[in-house]
Design an enzyme around this catalytic site. Structure first.
Site, PDB file in Angstrom:
ATOM      1  N   LEU A 110      70.947 107.589  19.189  1.00  0.00           N
ATOM      2  CA  LEU A 110      72.335 107.887  19.561  1.00  0.00           C
ATOM      3  C   LEU A 110      73.234 108.111  18.340  1.00  0.00           C
ATOM      4  CD1 LEU A 110      73.496 107.925  22.458  1.00  0.00           C
ATOM      5  CD2 LEU A 110      74.308 105.587  22.051  1.00  0.00           C
ATOM      6  N   HIS A 111      74.001 109.201  18.370  1.00  0.00           N
ATOM      7  CA  HIS A 111      74.931 109.479  17.281  1.00  0.00           C
ATOM      8  C   HIS A 111      76.092 110.325  17.787  1.00  0.00           C
ATOM      9  CE1 HIS A 111      71.979 112.751  17.448  1.00  0.00           C
ATOM     10  NE2 HIS A 111      72.890 113.535  16.939  1.00  0.00           N
ATOM     11  N   MET A 112      77.263 110.160  17.161  1.00  0.00           N
ATOM     12  CA  MET A 112      78.448 110.939  17.492  1.00  0.00           C
ATOM     13  C   MET A 112      78.814 111.823  16.318  1.00  0.00           C
ATOM     14  SD  MET A 112      81.145 108.577  19.558  1.00  0.00           S
ATOM     15  CE  MET A 112      81.878 109.928  20.464  1.00  0.00           C
TER      16      MET A 112
END
Ligand SMILES: [Zn+2]
Length: 151
Positions: A110-112
């Site tokens: 998960l990454h933004m």
């Protein structure tokens, strides 16, 4: 099978490798926190394109803990502060792609994305777009943002 500590690491994952590495300059990691870290995107849409990444190898929002999500968002705030101060960014595209169908390049961790924008910058370049503008090297961007964040 018992996990050692809280973190599950995937050997082939670039985010896990960056988190495990002590060489932040080589991986372009700019800030570490308890549950997440900030790293430069190696294929930026604009100079200063950062990603806030949870430390643990988890691929979905539903699989992440509240503390991990909070820390990831706190790092998005810090990225915006640093990009505003260092690059005089005037706006930001902040986005998360969950799953390959949604366009995630690294779908298991998960990454933004945090992409700085300026009034009148080239064309419309979105997180999902394909245009890349590189006015400075990743090394230079790392030096500037590392100085703002961890320096
Ligand atoms: Zn990973």
């Amino acid at each position: 099978m018992a996990w050692i500590g809280a973190s599950k690491v995937s050997a082939g994952c670039v985010f896990c490798k960056a988190h495990e590495s002590r060489d932040d300059r080589a991986t372009y990691l700019v800030e570490r926190s308890d549950d997440a870290f900030l790293i430069l995107n190696a294929y930026p849409y604009a100079s200063g394109h950062l990603m806030a990444v949870v430390n643990r190898h988890v691929g979905t929002l539903g699989g992440a803990r509240t503390a991990e999500l909070a820390d990831m968002m706190r790092l998005v705030q810090r990225a915006i502060d640093a990009l505003t101060a260092e690059y005089r960014a005037e706006g930001f595209n902040v986005g998360l792609n969950q799953g390959r169908a949604a366009g995630a390049g690294i779908e298991d961790h998960l990454h933004m994305h945090v992409v700085p924008r300026w009034n009148g910058d080239s064309n419309f370049v979105s997180v999902l777009g394909d245009t890349r503008v590189l006015p400075e090297t990743l090394e230079t961007t790392w030096e500037r943002l590392r100085g703002r964040l961890s320096g």
